[in-house]
Design an enzyme around this catalytic site. Structure first.
Site, PDB file in Angstrom:
ATOM      1  N   GLU A 177       0.821  -1.218   0.000  1.00 23.44           N
ATOM      2  CA  GLU A 177       0.000   0.000   0.000  1.00 23.44           C
ATOM      3  C   GLU A 177       0.857   1.271   0.000  1.00 23.44           C
ATOM      4  O   GLU A 177       1.234   1.769   1.064  1.00 23.44           O
ATOM      5  CB  GLU A 177      -0.933   0.012   1.219  1.00 23.44           C
ATOM      6  CG  GLU A 177      -1.831   1.240   1.251  1.00 23.44           C
ATOM      7  CD  GLU A 177      -2.794   1.275   2.447  1.00 23.44           C
ATOM      8  OE1 GLU A 177      -2.689   0.408   3.321  1.00 23.44           O
ATOM      9  OE2 GLU A 177      -3.629   2.187   2.491  1.00 23.44           O
ATOM     10  N   LYS A 219      -2.336  -2.144  -3.276  1.00 23.36           N
ATOM     11  CA  LYS A 219      -3.412  -1.325  -2.673  1.00 23.36           C
ATOM     12  C   LYS A 219      -3.064   0.146  -2.872  1.00 23.36           C
ATOM     13  O   LYS A 219      -2.416   0.767  -2.016  1.00 23.36           O
ATOM     14  CB  LYS A 219      -3.556  -1.669  -1.183  1.00 23.36           C
ATOM     15  CG  LYS A 219      -4.558  -0.799  -0.448  1.00 23.36           C
ATOM     16  CD  LYS A 219      -4.945  -1.382   0.889  1.00 23.36           C
ATOM     17  CE  LYS A 219      -5.814  -0.414   1.663  1.00 23.36           C
ATOM     18  NZ  LYS A 219      -6.464  -1.010   2.817  1.00 23.36           N
TER      19      LYS A 219
HETATM   20  P1  13P Z   1      -9.234   3.944   4.089  1.00 29.95           P
HETATM   21  O1  13P Z   1     -10.058   3.157   3.095  1.00 29.95           O
HETATM   22  O2  13P Z   1     -10.016   4.564   5.178  1.00 29.95           O
HETATM   23  O3  13P Z   1      -8.282   4.875   3.399  1.00 29.95           O
HETATM   24  O4  13P Z   1      -8.315   2.900   4.825  1.00 29.95           O
HETATM   25  C1  13P Z   1      -7.636   1.986   4.068  1.00 29.95           C
HETATM   26  C2  13P Z   1      -6.462   1.539   4.814  1.00 29.95           C
HETATM   27  O5  13P Z   1      -6.342   0.371   5.102  1.00 29.95           O
HETATM   28  C3  13P Z   1      -5.443   2.511   5.195  1.00 29.95           C
HETATM   29  O6  13P Z   1      -4.262   1.840   5.474  1.00 29.95           O
END
Ligand code: 13P
Length: 358
Positions: A177, A219
């Site tokens: 991510e 992600k």
């Molecule tokens: P949000 O969808 O609230 O951005 O959170 C996703 C997430 O896992 C952040 O690390």
């Protein structure tokens, strides 16, 4: 490393139009959201809330995996059933957040580096024993005057790649991510340039750390103008620009892309994802899914307010957000009726990627 097991898990996470439920808020983030909704901030309320989420009847029909926090994976349902088993019984793969947060990057005002590599190999082994089959690590990149710097992008990409390699060694699928956050007044175009640079750097690092692309999930953020940018973008512009950036930077071997919501409203996050699927799904090498936290949970937490009597209504709100009717409805319509019918009912024709203005 059992490559086939990793590939099977990664594919399962994005199969059948399902997505991930990110319920891995750290205690302090969870407490902040509870405080805003007037809920007491205790270990027991966090436990009860997580039980509410994962015992939602039918959740496994739209959610393939749930990302837990360290405290949560060690907790149980009121009847003593460990949460990882509750998820497995519901057909949902348990996952775990393994970074320990974004800290100030020395010498780089306004920028952060995500930490958590020390001792990670041992922690992953323990989480695997507890039933986790995938893991998440979030890097944070902020757009501003002169940032993100090249050195911040490289440091975060390197950490993501080291984490991903350790996950695969432990038999867990890394959810990688790199989040370019929405804060700021930057334009859609600037977000596009930064997101592409970040993703290119991340995949270079993943490659040099020998991460198997078939056994991971990306992600990313959607490509959006900053929250305070005077020119906001339409749903179609966001869908097109995001697809263009991912098409240019994400290897076809990656099985799935599961977007974060990043503070978008629940409705906008769903509409933008649905539009991407609606217009491009048939031509993409990867599945497009969600890994939302706020965009799925926000209505549920506001309805629950810590009261047992509200559990059922909160679960219904959660289910509604996890199962965006537009996404499922339009995908089915597209398959059943073809694009002409979609145009006839007001949907936009699915575009060829070659038709995107580059
Ligand atoms: P949000 O969808 O609230 O951005 O959170 C996703 C997430 O896992 C952040 O690390």
């Amino acid at each position: 490393m059992n490559a086939q097991a990793l590939i099977d898990t990664a594919r399962a996470l994005v199969a059948d139009d399902k997505g991930l439920l990110a319920m891995d808020e750290s205690n302090s983030t969870c407490n902040k959201r509870f405080a805003a909704a007037g809920i007491a901030q205790t270990e027991e309320t966090r436990r009860a809330y997580r039980e509410l989420l994962m015992t939602t009847p039918g959740l496994g029909e739209s959610i393939s995996g749930a990302i837990l926090y360290d405290e949560t994976i060690r907790q149980q349902k009121q009847d003593g059933t460990p949460f990882a088993k509750v998820l497995n019984d519901a057909g949902i793969l348990p996952g775990i957040k393994v970074d320990i947060g974004a800290k100030d990057l020395a010498g780089h005002p306004g920028e952060t580096i995500t930490e958590g590599l020390d001792g990670l190999r041992i922690r992953l082994q323990e989480y695997f024993q507890m039933g986790a089959r995938f893991a998440k690590w979030r890097a944070v990149l902020t757009i501003g005057e002169g940032i993100p710097s090249r050195s911040c992008i490289e440091a975060n990409a390197h950490a993501l790649a080291r984490y991903a390699a350790l996950c695969q060694e432990a038999g867990m699928v890394p959810v990688v991510e790199p989040e370019v956050v929405m804060d700021g007044d930057h334009t859609l175009e600037r977000c596009c340039v930064v997101t592409e640079e970040v993703l290119r750097t991340v995949f270079n690092q993943l490659n040099s750390q020998r991460v198997l692309p078939e056994g991971m999930i990306l992600k990313p953020n959607m490509v959006l103008p900053g929250l305070t940018c005077p020119t906001q973008a339409s749903v179609d512009e966001v869908a097109d620009t995001t697809m263009k950036s991912l098409w240019r930077t994400v290897p076809a071997a990656v099985p799935g892309i599961a977007f974060l919501s990043g503070g978008q409203s629940a409705e906008l996050a769903s509409a933008r994802l649905n539009t991407m699927n609606h217009r491009f799904k048939m031509q993409l090498p990867w599945a497009l899914a969600f890994s939302f936290a706020r965009a799925i949970q926000q209505p549920a937490v506001e309805i629950w307010r810590g009261e047992e009597v509200n559990v059922r209504a909160a679960q219904q709100a959660l289910l509604h957000r996890a199962r965006p009717p537009l996404q499922i409805g339009e995908t089915c319509l597209q398959l059943l009726l073809g694009t002409a019918h979609l145009r006839a009912i007001g949907g936009r024709r699915p575009l060829g990627l070659g038709e995107l203005a580059l």
